[in-house]
Design an enzyme around this catalytic site. Structure first.
Site, PDB file in Angstrom:
ATOM      1  N   CYS A 519      -2.295  21.296   3.140  1.00 54.41           N
ATOM      2  CA  CYS A 519      -1.253  20.379   2.690  1.00 54.41           C
ATOM      3  C   CYS A 519       0.053  20.737   3.391  1.00 54.41           C
ATOM      4  CB  CYS A 519      -1.059  20.474   1.186  1.00 54.41           C
ATOM      5  SG  CYS A 519      -2.522  20.065   0.222  1.00 54.41           S
ATOM      6  N   ASP A 602       6.917  22.909  20.729  1.00 55.08           N
ATOM      7  CA  ASP A 602       5.703  22.220  20.287  1.00 55.08           C
ATOM      8  C   ASP A 602       5.948  20.733  20.103  1.00 55.08           C
ATOM      9  OD1 ASP A 602       4.182  24.508  20.239  1.00 55.08           O
ATOM     10  OD2 ASP A 602       4.536  24.921  18.129  1.00 55.08           O
ATOM     11  N   HIS A 644       2.955  22.381  23.244  1.00 55.91           N
ATOM     12  CA  HIS A 644       1.624  22.441  22.638  1.00 55.91           C
ATOM     13  C   HIS A 644       1.318  21.126  21.943  1.00 55.91           C
ATOM     14  CE1 HIS A 644      -1.856  23.700  20.407  1.00 55.91           C
ATOM     15  NE2 HIS A 644      -1.265  23.390  19.270  1.00 55.91           N
ATOM     16  N   HIS A 697      -9.223  26.083  12.907  1.00 57.18           N
ATOM     17  CA  HIS A 697      -9.422  25.361  11.652  1.00 57.18           C
ATOM     18  C   HIS A 697     -10.780  25.661  11.038  1.00 57.18           C
ATOM     19  CE1 HIS A 697      -6.207  23.155  13.705  1.00 57.18           C
ATOM     20  NE2 HIS A 697      -5.757  22.925  12.490  1.00 57.18           N
TER      21      HIS A 697
END
Length: 758
Positions: A519, A602, A644, A697
């Site tokens: 989240c 980024d 990135h 992830h």
């Protein structure tokens, strides 16, 4: 009588109960029954909140991702999962994250993840081939319908439509997705038959593909699909959102369904044409409440526009949010500490449903029936428009003074690259990370204690510097070539910067699901932006003082800050992006002055800001890339600028990515097995690139051989002397016991690649 309904409600709970239940189950600290009971409790809460709607969504709740749920409903699992031992829940999390609690540390390749249209929500990409088969697996939805009825709501099941589902799929070889429609439609027919047998009146069939530019084959697929399903005994509400129908408007109106929902916020210009085109036996649902942002709706102005539509359509008019409310926080009532004036301008998911109720009463009973709420709304709208906190003439003048020269580096890349190589003296296949290291419990506790003023700033600074030193020493031990400070002091890559910029405000409980248990709490950008002082220099300069190795300063770029915030709706996004660019540019120059000569800016969210229609891309790309260049290009030639991007398909905008002129770009490629690099076979990317080799992830740890294999594939497309070795993304969500072995393997792989290259 106008009716009200909702397209979807946040799943996470008011205090992120789903997140914590998932993470406890994965550890595993709790059982599957514990997780499922928490999920059931959250669904009950959601239905209570929506109880007075004429129809409430069912099936919008997901343990991880609604696209993955649809894949399971269609019996569509990747081949590598089929036949494995375990429950359906085990299979579900194996696809979602590469592992279930039953796997004892072993894992498989997780499903590829990418952005849901132009949002910051990530979905698990369904994988198809010419052998893909489908079979109905509908118990989850049937159970939730029974739950909803027990809760006293009128259920409206929500499913992804067959054409959008195939459009979201990824074919591993070629593109045979539409050839699967013939196999898919009978399963949808079975699904609709089962829903009709349960007495379901309406089914929400989401086809957001209709707001994109479709070629003739995809348009024909829509005709084929809905003519095949027109015999459904439940009425179908064809649901579109996120944009305008434009050239697809006539087709959307004429498909053989009982009703059509359109986004009347982003596609307001469609409404009159749809009212004129829609056959008289069909319902029209207008998404008049913004499901993507947190500003109050101008209810009085909306009613003035909406009343003639209601007069014409009568009980054929339904009112709803523009899209699912999963893109906004749950409930503003929790934000007791928020600035009262700005709080009065806001509406979260629960409040947006309140706005729907006021609109319904005003249209059906007259405005006198809701005179009080309408007067309160008018005061809030007027307060925001007149507030001196919103507009700063000095900042606007600085934006107007921007010249093209502000976005130009002093020398072209070929000259800069030679200077940087001499200055930095990095080996071939240099190793680095994307910026963050694990945010441990101690880090989070210290940050919270400081926020609550339970510890002094001196205590907090000492704690964070201890964590920074730990990150530096671990990286030195690992043998990484370019180090980072680890970002211990940062709560979030956007929120951290917003907290130090004028023009932002922050919530305590304004969480929004990004994917699975992840989240984010987007800051609220309410006014003109400027930087009162340095934001990162203290921490990064301290890290630089701890090591002789090259150190990379970490910043978030202006377009990502923009796209990951709740932004103003009272000025063009371009103007806000340029305000952010000027502020971050000052930080870049301050870092360089502090001796930091590698700076990563980024732009993870650059692509997700693309309009859904390709014909509108260039305007966005021009100002977005200008904003990045304004931020990055005031530095010396010897200062190496990195950027990135994560979980974004960008092969179709690669020439614009090259226009950013970053010295090094790092990208996500591990879940796609380097497929994102296929574009470099046709396009010679001019600068250096770091294709991600560690999927952060997933809890799976990549082996040295896997990393060598991925980098070897990359070297077939990009010259080895321009390749970097790095993870996909930051490591803040992982644990040190996962990160250390993964980075050990990454460094070992880089050494093997260097030896092989001589």
């Amino acid at each position: 009588m106008a009716l009200t309904h909702n397209l979807g409600f946040p799943r996470i709970g008011t205090r992120r109960e789903l997140k914590f239940a998932l993470e406890d189950y994965w550890k595993p600290k709790t059982t599957a029954d514990d997780l499922l009971n928490t999920a059931k409790h959250l669904r009950q809460q959601n239905w209570q909140t929506q109880a007075d709607l004429d129809y409430a969504p069912v099936g919008d709740f997901s343990l991880y991702d609604h696209v993955l749920d649809m894949s399971f409903t269609l019996g569509h699992l990747p081949e590598r999962v089929q036949g494995l031992k375990g429950s359906e829940l085990d299979h579900y999390f194996r696809v979602a994250r590469g592992r279930s609690p039953a796997d004892c540390g072993c894992g498989i390749a997780a499903g590829e993840m990418t952005k849901w249209f132009d949002t910051n929500y990530h979905y698990i990409v369904p994988e198809v081939s010419e052998d893909t088969a489908f079979s109905l697996n509908n118990q989850r939805l049937l159970d939730q319908i029974a739950e909803a009825r027990s809760a006293g709501v009128s259920p409206k099941p929500v499913i992804i439509g067959p054409v959008t589902y195939l459009w979201l799929c990824k074919a591993r070889e070629g593109d045979d997705r539409l050839q699967l429609l013939e196999r898919l439609l009978p399963v949808y027919g079975q699904l609709l038959d089962q829903l009709a047998d349960l007495g379901v009146d309406w089914v929400q069939v989401d086809e957001p593909v209709l707001v994109t530019e479709l070629d003739a084959d995809w348009k024909a697929a829509l005709e084929t699909a809905y003519h095949a399903l027109k015999g459904s005994r439940s009425k179908l509400l064809l649901t579109t959102y996120f944009g305008t129908l434009a050239e697809n408007l006539q087709q959307a109106c004429n498909l053989p369904v009982a009703g059509l929902h359109i986004d009347a916020v982003r596609g307001k210009q469609d409404v009159q044409a749809v009212v004129d085109w829609l056959p008289p036996h069909k319902v029209l649902s207008l998404g008049v409440i913004d499901g993507r942002n947190i500003w109050k709706t101008d209810l009085n102005g909306l009613l003035e526009w909406l009343t003639p539509v209601h007069d014409k359509l009568g009980d054929r008019l339904w009112l709803a949010p523009s899209c699912s409310l999963i893109h906004v926080p749950v409930d503003l009532a929790l934000e007791s500490d928020l600035d009262p004036e700005i709080r009065s301008w806001l509406a979260f998911a629960t409040q947006k449903l309140d706005e729907l109720r006021v609109l319904k009463s005003a249209l059906n009973e007259g405005t006198d029936a809701v005179a009080g709420p309408l007067a309160d709304n008018a005061r809030a709208i007027a307060s925001r428009r007149a507030s001196g906190r919103v507009n700063n003439p000095d900042i606007r003048q600085q934006v107007q003074a921007i010249t093209p020269e502000l976005g130009q580096r002093k020398s072209p890349y070929s000259i800069r690259a030679n200077k940087q190589a001499q200055h930095l003296k990095l080996p071939r296949y240099p190793t680095t990370t994307i910026g963050s290291f694990p945010q441990t419990t101690d880090i989070r506790k210290s940050r919270l204690a400081y926020r609550k003023q339970e510890i002094s700033r001196e205590h907090y600074v000492t704690t964070m510097k201890t964590e920074i030193e730990r990150a530096i020493r671990e990286q030195e031990k690992l043998g990484l070539d370019v180090l980072v400070h680890g970002e211990a002091e940062r709560n979030d890559m956007v929120e951290y910067f917003g907290e130090q910029l004028e023009g932002y405000i922050f919530t305590r409980f304004g969480w929004v699901q990004s994917y699975g248990s992840r989240c984010v709490k987007p800051p609220i950008l309410y006014g003109d932006i400027h930087r009162p002082g340095p934001m990162t220099v203290e921490w990064i300069a301290y890290a630089r003082s701890l090591t002789d190795k090259p150190l990379k300063g970490m910043l978030t770029g202006p377009v990502t800050i923009l796209n990951w915030s709740f932004v103003r709706d009272d000025q063009p996004r371009r103007d806000t992006a340029f305000q952010l660019a000027l502020a971050i540019r000052q930080e870049v120059l301050d870092l360089e002055a502090a001796g930091v000569n590698i700076i990563q800016i980024d732009e993870a969210a650059l692509r997700e800001g693309l309009p859904l229609r390709r014909s509108q891309w260039q305007d966005y790309l021009d100002w977005a890339i200008d904003a990045f260049r304004i931020t990055a290009n005031g530095v010396k030639d010897t200062t190496q600028i990195h950027t990135h991007m994560c979980y974004s398909e960008f092969n179709d905008i690669i020439e614009d990515i090259a226009r950013m002129d970053a010295d090094v770009i790092t990208i996500e490629t591990s879940r796609s097995a380097m497929e994102l690099l296929d574009v470099f076979e046709a396009f010679r990317y001019p600068n250096e690139i770091g294709p991600g080799v560690y999927d952060i992830h997933s809890p799976n740890i990549p082996s040295r051989d896997q990393i060598v294999s991925l980098m070897s594939k990359a070297a077939e497309r990009v010259p080895a002397e321009r390749l970097w070795v790095n993870p996909d993304c930051g490591l803040k969500t992982r644990q040190w016991e996962e990160v250390i072995p993964a980075l050990e393997n990454m460094v070992a792989a880089a050494r093997e690649l260097r030896e092989a290259a001589g």
